[in-house]
Scaffold this active site. Sequence first.
Site, short mmCIF file in Angstrom:
data_model
loop_
_atom_site.label_atom_id
_atom_site.label_comp_id
_atom_site.label_asym_id
_atom_site.label_seq_id
_atom_site.Cartn_x
_atom_site.Cartn_y
_atom_site.Cartn_z
N HIS B 62 0.65 -2.14 -6.48
CA HIS B 62 -0.02 -0.84 -6.48
C HIS B 62 -1.42 -0.97 -5.89
O HIS B 62 -2.39 -1.21 -6.61
CB HIS B 62 -0.08 -0.32 -7.93
CG HIS B 62 -0.55 1.10 -8.05
ND1 HIS B 62 -0.07 1.96 -9.03
CD2 HIS B 62 -1.45 1.83 -7.36
CE1 HIS B 62 -0.65 3.14 -8.92
NE2 HIS B 62 -1.50 3.08 -7.91
N HIS B 64 -4.23 0.84 -2.92
CA HIS B 64 -4.50 1.96 -2.02
C HIS B 64 -5.23 1.42 -0.80
O HIS B 64 -6.37 0.97 -0.91
CB HIS B 64 -5.34 3.02 -2.73
CG HIS B 64 -4.59 3.70 -3.83
ND1 HIS B 64 -3.80 4.80 -3.62
CD2 HIS B 64 -4.50 3.42 -5.16
CE1 HIS B 64 -3.24 5.17 -4.77
NE2 HIS B 64 -3.65 4.35 -5.72
N LEU B 65 -4.55 1.44 0.35
CA LEU B 65 -5.16 0.90 1.56
C LEU B 65 -5.77 1.99 2.43
O LEU B 65 -6.37 1.69 3.46
CB LEU B 65 -4.14 0.07 2.35
CG LEU B 65 -3.57 -1.13 1.59
CD1 LEU B 65 -2.67 -1.97 2.49
CD2 LEU B 65 -4.69 -2.01 1.02
N ARG B 66 -5.60 3.21 2.01
CA ARG B 66 -6.31 4.37 2.61
C ARG B 66 -5.97 4.68 4.06
O ARG B 66 -6.58 5.57 4.65
CB ARG B 66 -7.82 4.19 2.50
CG ARG B 66 -8.35 3.86 1.12
CD ARG B 66 -8.05 4.95 0.15
NE ARG B 66 -8.79 4.80 -1.10
CZ ARG B 66 -8.43 5.34 -2.25
NH1 ARG B 66 -7.32 6.04 -2.33
NH2 ARG B 66 -9.18 5.18 -3.32
N ASN B 96 -0.29 7.88 -0.89
CA ASN B 96 -1.09 9.12 -0.96
C ASN B 96 -2.24 9.11 0.04
O ASN B 96 -3.40 9.33 -0.28
CB ASN B 96 -1.61 9.37 -2.38
CG ASN B 96 -2.50 8.27 -2.90
OD1 ASN B 96 -2.41 7.13 -2.46
ND2 ASN B 96 -3.38 8.62 -3.82
N ASP B 154 2.29 8.87 -6.68
CA ASP B 154 1.05 8.34 -7.28
C ASP B 154 -0.22 8.95 -6.73
O ASP B 154 -0.37 9.17 -5.54
CB ASP B 154 0.93 6.82 -7.10
CG ASP B 154 -0.35 6.30 -7.75
OD1 ASP B 154 -1.25 5.87 -7.00
OD2 ASP B 154 -0.46 6.35 -8.98
N ASP B 309 -4.03 -1.28 -8.84
CA ASP B 309 -4.41 0.10 -8.51
C ASP B 309 -5.75 0.09 -7.77
O ASP B 309 -6.63 0.92 -8.00
CB ASP B 309 -4.49 0.99 -9.76
CG ASP B 309 -4.57 2.48 -9.40
OD1 ASP B 309 -4.80 3.30 -10.31
OD2 ASP B 309 -4.42 2.82 -8.21
#
Lengths: 309, 430
Positions: B62, B64-66, B96, B154, B309
């Site tokens: 989990h 977030h690599l944006r 996301n 997510d 996360d």
Amino acid sequence: MEWRHRHLFDLDDWSREDIETVLRVSDEIGRALESGGKGLPSVKGKTMVNFFLESSTRTRVSFEIAAKLLGIGVINWATASSSMAVKGESLKDTLWTLESMGVDAIVIRSSWVGAPQYLARKLKRVRVINAGDGSHAHPTQALLDIYTLWKTFGGLDRKKVLIAGDIVQSRVARSNIIGFRRMGAEVIISGPRNMVPLQYDFFGVRYEPDLPKAVEEADVIYLLRIQKERWNSNVIPSDYEYHLRFGCTEDLLKRAKPGAVVMHPGPINRGVEIASSVADSDQSLILDQVRSGVLVRAALLYLYLGGEG
Amino acid sequence: MILLKGVKVFNGESLLKGTFDILIEGKRVRSIAPTGSLTIGEGVRVFNLDGKIACPGFIDIHVHLREPGGEWREDIESGALAAAYGGFATVVAMPNTNPPIDSPELVRFVRLSGERVKGARVLPAGSVSKGREGKELTEIFRMVKEGAVLFTEDGSPTVRTDLLRSAMLYTKDLGVRIMEHPEDPYLSESIQINEGRVSTLYGLKGMPPSSELIDVERCIILSKELDAPIHITHVSTKEAIKAIRRAKEEGVKVTCDVTPHHLTLDEGKIPESGFDPVYKVRPPLRTEEDIEALWNAIADGVVDAIATDHAPYHLEEKDLPFEEASFGIASLECAVAVVLDAWRKRERLIPLERLLKLFTSGPSKILPEGYRDLGYLKEGGVANITVIDLDRVSKVDVSSWKSKARLTPWNGLSLRGWPVLAVVEGVVFE
């Protein structure tokens, strides 16, 4: 005079002595005013910014008058036309700009909890005074309320203060609970169960859902407005229903102890939490609170901006 | 060829007795043999790792690599490198983004971008609904063929239960599962922190534990009814972990992960720090009781994985008054140390093997069957290895990070227990 606090965020780290100092200075200022301004302390050459990011009548004007009484220069921050609002300037750049211009204090009101702490982190030379941060704290309100009751009853020890209404959203409730208890009062809260924090035990207060019962015991009936602007879901079905259950009406007031007083931080919503006749009655200290506000805020500016004499 | 010399070995299941040398050739593990027993030719790069522990390359399901759409916060390049330096060999990139990863083309974009950069292997995740609007299912089958390894809304819960149910059934035979961010959407509106002592005393709007629990129970009910797996991510409350424990005992196919911050930071940090937004995260930091419940769940095998996360933001998005700041904690490059350091206090409760599974075989079981091997270290397997030094003491220093994030709650803290080397398909990151 040594004032040990650098900023004013809330009363949680204030001792009883700190509060009593403010009461004493407020009283001296009050007496100086009564004798035509003789003996008013002067805080020469200082500048204060009223940095109000949320609406206000009482607090902002009160601070401005208080400052002017002491000779402090006042800048009223024009929110809507600021570079922050229109040109995308960040809050911290705005703060650093004001600091570079040499302001001595920023009185901040905002809808964000912790905004005063943020300012204090960013500013090196400016004193930060909290005029209300979201639902968290409104320490100057608590102090002026304590002063008002001190002048009325001579003190708060063993007095029973009932705070009724929209407690969950109320910074006034939070700061007043701390302040009243520090001065020796017992605090009872009342209001619809969904307007009282689920875990109110953390406040160290008693919850009485039956308002008339609570009124019968109280020396002070402190009413709060429903802060609809902070709610995002339906909490009460109508103002009328609220008034029926928790409005302070003349009949309700008749059940209070003789000598009991009614207070409200303002603005009042006549006919909702307080009946017009109650607001305008002899038992209401609402306008005394407003008068106290100027004195207490002047006292605070004097203490924080290092006046002498 | 690379030789990792003198290591202890955790193979994904257990700590092997003795010390070993691991020989890596190309992208594969050529041999794992008792130390000194291999004859090494010339030109082999030797790492003397006396007493350190070699594990299967850590997996973080989990992050977030944006990218696409948030590159000022992080991108696949900086994120993959940060992961490797944080000791991770594989990460799953959350969908996301902007646009969200809701089509086979975008899955391919993430996969190919990951292949072009140095660092951990990036596996794409896809969203459950098109545009993350919560209405129409994405082309899950086509996305799986492009390499999507799990599906999640997510950032948000899967709001419509009919969509969640439909997706769980649809993916049942595709070998991928749904990952749920557990929240009741209406109970969590406009929240800032946990509902409890801090929200009561300081007037910040709180998310009640019931919000997380309601969605967790919903997932459990569906999993039972459909006999389909579901993965619950970043469990943060004692109530939710208790429900998952009970469901597992009944044989329900529910799995879960917890974050390093929910294992170590409590809500008290918020007022203590003067409302520093570095502690603002979703789900919010909870109470000490919740932290203990999560560690107990790890001890009892209820938790399947630790997932960071990792939520990087630009400084200007976090350096604001608390209520205005974005939610999220960046931690890829210190997460392993945070966990190892905190585990030290509970060493007697949790054997090291149990903890290490949470970074290796545990998360590999959440991935599709074909990725299972990533959770194990064996001869012939892909050379994904994380070497940890339980005794190394070092300070967290964001300014040295490969991640674009420059804010983390542990900055400046001295932690004990760090990854010292990560090998990703034969490439070493020190």
